[in-house]
Structures are given as structure tokens and as C-alpha cells.
Design an enzyme around this catalytic site. Structure first.
Site, mmCIF file in Angstrom:
data_model
loop_
_atom_site.group_PDB
_atom_site.id
_atom_site.type_symbol
_atom_site.label_atom_id
_atom_site.label_comp_id
_atom_site.label_asym_id
_atom_site.label_seq_id
_atom_site.Cartn_x
_atom_site.Cartn_y
_atom_site.Cartn_z
ATOM 1 N N THR A 1 0.820 -1.210 0.000
ATOM 2 C CA THR A 1 0.000 0.000 0.000
ATOM 3 C C THR A 1 0.855 1.262 0.000
ATOM 4 O OG1 THR A 1 -1.521 1.298 1.379
ATOM 5 C CG2 THR A 1 -0.118 -0.243 2.527
ATOM 6 N N TYR B 1 -1.898 0.317 10.141
ATOM 7 C CA TYR B 1 -2.149 -0.370 8.863
ATOM 8 C C TYR B 1 -0.904 -0.322 7.983
ATOM 9 C CZ TYR B 1 -3.865 -1.121 4.138
ATOM 10 O OH TYR B 1 -4.016 -1.566 2.851
HETATM 11 N N1 UFG Z 1 -12.605 11.751 1.650
HETATM 12 C C1 UFG Z 1 -13.601 12.696 1.838
HETATM 13 N N2 UFG Z 1 -14.821 12.246 2.229
HETATM 14 C C2 UFG Z 1 -15.116 10.937 2.432
HETATM 15 C C3 UFG Z 1 -14.099 9.969 2.233
HETATM 16 C C4 UFG Z 1 -12.849 10.421 1.852
HETATM 17 O O1 UFG Z 1 -13.383 13.885 1.668
HETATM 18 O O2 UFG Z 1 -16.259 10.619 2.786
HETATM 19 C C5 UFG Z 1 -11.301 12.213 1.189
HETATM 20 C C6 UFG Z 1 -10.146 11.865 2.093
HETATM 21 O O3 UFG Z 1 -9.976 12.829 3.071
HETATM 22 C C7 UFG Z 1 -8.997 11.776 1.093
HETATM 23 C C8 UFG Z 1 -9.670 11.257 -0.172
HETATM 24 O O4 UFG Z 1 -11.036 11.558 -0.032
HETATM 25 O O5 UFG Z 1 -8.504 13.071 0.805
HETATM 26 C C9 UFG Z 1 -9.520 9.757 -0.357
HETATM 27 O O6 UFG Z 1 -9.916 9.106 0.831
HETATM 28 P P1 UFG Z 1 -10.209 7.541 0.893
HETATM 29 O O7 UFG Z 1 -10.709 7.246 2.260
HETATM 30 O O8 UFG Z 1 -11.023 7.138 -0.274
HETATM 31 O O9 UFG Z 1 -8.783 6.904 0.669
HETATM 32 P P2 UFG Z 1 -7.414 7.181 1.465
HETATM 33 O O10 UFG Z 1 -6.563 8.015 0.559
HETATM 34 O O11 UFG Z 1 -7.624 7.657 2.827
HETATM 35 O O12 UFG Z 1 -6.917 5.700 1.615
HETATM 36 C C10 UFG Z 1 -6.143 5.078 0.648
HETATM 37 C C11 UFG Z 1 -6.302 3.573 0.716
HETATM 38 C C12 UFG Z 1 -5.776 3.063 2.016
HETATM 39 C C13 UFG Z 1 -4.383 3.537 2.217
HETATM 40 C C14 UFG Z 1 -4.312 5.040 2.142
HETATM 41 C C15 UFG Z 1 -2.923 5.576 2.275
HETATM 42 O O13 UFG Z 1 -7.651 3.239 0.554
HETATM 43 O O14 UFG Z 1 -5.804 1.650 1.994
HETATM 44 O O15 UFG Z 1 -4.802 5.439 0.879
HETATM 45 O O16 UFG Z 1 -2.971 6.928 2.644
HETATM 46 F F1 UFG Z 1 -3.924 3.177 3.428
#
Ligand code: UFG
Length: 335
Positions: free
Chosen positions: A124, A148
């Protein structure tokens, strides 16, 4: 396919009833591989496994694992099984060190004991933590900011050490933001209690939730919202098949690659795409930052592009959203 490379046995896909694993099963089947899926079905679904694959309902750390490997003539393992919710890893770190790190240790031990020569690991972008630079490259510092990310980085370290000591090579693939669904509608993101942006947005689009919270508007990004590198799950699955073929063709070399498209979209740009694809205006609630979110996370993907014949086929945000939406509608019909 890399010339001359063909596996002399089956592929074991752990977590093959889950989101990414079920797409890897489809990509392997489409490429003509035979496989056995091992999944505990704790978060996965038996219906998500293509019936052409054999499904064994078992945890990867089950003492019977070596027997299953031998019985099925497994010659490569793709290991997707694990826990994947970042905030949960903060509140229950031992679950992540058990389900990710310890379970992977056990699976690698079974692989070594049975002489499985190739191992592909779901890693990841969370291994980078807050990246030193964007786009981030494989050689950049890996300092996870949550359990994680650590649980996955520790697994990478085990693979590195085991590959140096035993006749096994591996590919560790560091995924960026995986989204979308099989273009033929055979699988998709089905997990309940979604936390990922595109999944949440398409749930809002079909009326499963009222709107979408935008977590943070004051990041150092062009529009102030978080930037991520969204990759279509089918392209990610295809990267695994290409990785497998390289491991088989060159059995003494191991590799760690970022898997992303190398370009970022902000939360607002993603929600614009959802509005475009659906012809709706989904409500955005601008909220504070979510703990632990880096401003931007984008892959430097030059290494994988140079090493593998893999080329993205669905590198288009509207396509990713359209495929995710089509799957969400199917799921709603199923429920
Ligand atoms: N976001 C929102 N609203 C939501 C959900 C997410 O604004 O309801 C934003 C988050 O703040 C982020 C972006 O959308 O800026 C993406 O968020 P996600 O939760 O979809 O994904 P992440 O980037 O947090 O997570 C991903 C992978 C994880 C990994 C991580 C590493 O899904 O497995 O990147 O940072 F660990």
C-alpha cells in the site's frame, strides 16, 4: 505475457472473495490460469468468487494451509487477505498486526515449507506515510503514520529477508487509491460500511446516503481538498498478472512497485466527475480534516511501466466512477 513464462501449477489467491482479490481472480481466469481461492469469508463474499475458481473457506494462518498448497499444486501465491480500514488500525492495532503481519508471516512460512517459488503481496501507499515528495517513488522514505501502513511494511520486510534466504521471489505492489468495478459487472466493491471516497459518492448518487462530507478544505493543494491517485481495480488486477509473469520468467529477482496512474485528483474533482456521470448535483458538506490524511498522495509509476508490459486501460476518472456506479446499482438490486 512475458515470452517463455508460464506457471507450472496453480495460483493461490488469498482474499479472493474480497474487493481487489475477486478482480484478480477474474484477471487470472481471463489470462488462462487455474487457481484456488482461500478466503475466511469474514469480510468477503462467496458469490464474489467466479465459479471457475475453487474456493476453500479458511484463514491464511490455518494449520492446514501447507496441505491445501500441496493438494492443489500451488506454484504462486497472490496474497490479498487482510484488514484494510486505516482508522480501525489506529483503534485496534493488534488486529492489524495479527490479520496482516502475523497472518502473512504464517502464509510465507507455509509457502517456504512447500517450496512455492513465487509470492505477490498486496502492499500500500500507506507505507510512505506522509510522502517526502509527490509523486512518491519506491526508494523514498517509508515512514507509515498508522498501524495499517506498518503492518504492511513489516510484511514487505519479511518477504525481503525470506527471499534472500530461500528459493522464493516476490513482487510487492504498493497500491494507491483503488476504485471502480469490473467493466463486465462481475464484481465490485461490496463491503458494507464503506469509507472510501468514490464508493461513498456513488452510494450518495443512488440515494443510499444523503451527501458526501469533504474532509478538509485547507490542504496545500490547488483547490484545498485532498489529492489522490485513483486507479481502476481492473487495471490493478492486470498489474498482478503481469507481475506474476515477470516473477516466473526471472525467478531470482524480486521487486517492489507503486501501482497508480501517476496523476492526482482532488476530492472536489472526484465529486465533479460523479456529478457529470450521474447528471446529479450531490450535496457536499465541507468539514474539517480527517486525522492522518496527507494532503496529496500520487504514485511515481515509472518503475512498473519500465519493468512490466502492463499498461493502464481504464485511466479515466469518469470511467472509474461510471463502473463504480454500475456496480452500486447492481448491489442495490441484489439487496
Ligand atoms: N474523503 C472525503 N470524504 C469521504 C471519504 C474520503 O473527503 O467521505 C477524502 C479523504 O480525506 C482523502 C480522499 O477523499 O482526501 C480519499 O480518501 P479515501 O478514504 O477514499 O482513501 P485514502 O486516501 O484515505 O486511503 C487510501 C487507501 C488506504 C491507504 C491510504 C494511504 O484506501 O488503503 O490510501 O494513505 F492506506
Amino acid at each position: 505475457m512475458i515470452e517463455g513464462a508460464r506457471l507450472d501449477g496453480k495460483v493461490m489467491v488469498t482474499g479472493g472473495a474480497g474487493y481487489i482479490g475477486s478482480h484478480a481472480v477474474l484477471a487470472l481466469l481471463d489470462a488462462g490460469y487455474q487457481m484456488v481461492v482461500v478466503d475466511s469469508l469474514v469480510t468477503g463474499f462467496a458469490w464474489a468468487v467466479d465459479p471457475r475458481a475453487t474456493l476453500v473457506e479458511m484463514a491464511v494462518e490455518d494449520p492446514q494451509m501447507a496441505g491445501v498448497i500441496a493438494e492443489h499444486g500451488v506454484r504462486a501465491i497472490m496474497h490479498f487477505a487482510g484488514s484494510v480500514v486505516v482508522p480501525e488500525s489506529v483503534s485496534d492495532p493488534l488486529k492489524y498486526y495479527r490479520n496482516n503481519t502475523a497472518a502473512t508471516r504464517s502464509l510465507i512460512e507455509s509457502a517456504v515449507a512447500t517450496g512455492v517459488p513465487h509470492f505477490i503481496f498486496s502492499s500500500t501507499a500507506a507505507t510512505y506515510g506522509t510522502p517526502a515528495r509527490v509523486p512518491v517513488a519506491e526508494g523514498d522514505p517509508t515512514v507509515p503514520i498508522n498501524p495499517y501502513g506498518w503492518s504492511k511494511l513489516m510484511s514487505e520486510a519479511m518477504l525481503r529477508d525470506v527471499a534472500a534466504a530461500h528459493p522464493l521471489n516476490y513482487g510487492a505492489l504498493r497500491y494507491f487509491n483503488v476504485a471502480g468495478a469490473d467493466p463486465q459487472g462481475r464484481s465490485g466493491q461490496s463491503t458494507v460500511g464503506a469509507t472510501h471516497l468514490i464508493k461513498i459518492a456513488v452510494e450518495a448518487a443512488i440515494g443510499k446516503r444523503g451527501g458526501v462530507g469533504v474532509f478538509g478544505t485547507d490542504f496545500d493543494t490547488p483547490d484545498g481538498t485532498g489529492v489522490r491517485d485513483y486507479i481502476h481495480v481492473s487495471d490493478l488486477a492486470a498489474a498482478h498478472v503481469a507481475m506474476l509473469e515477470k516473477l516466473v520468467a526471472e525467478p531470482t529477482a524480486s521487486h517492489t512497485y507503486n501501482v497508480g496512474y501517476g496523476r492526482g485528483f482532488s476530492v472536489n474533482q472526484v465529486l465533479d466527475a460523479v456529478d457529470r456521470v450521474t447528471n446529479l448535483t450531490i450535496e457536499r458538506r465541507y468539514e474539517g480534516r480527517r486525522a492522518g490524511d496527507p494532503a496529496a498522495l500520487v504514485a511515481d509509476n515509472r518503475a512498473i511501466l519500465a519493468a512490466l508490459p502492463w499498461r493502464p486501460g481504464r485511466d479515466d476518472l469518469d470511467t472509474i466512477v461510471a463502473d463504480a456506479l454500475a456496480w452500486e446499482r447492481r448491489l442495490a438490486e441484489r439487496a
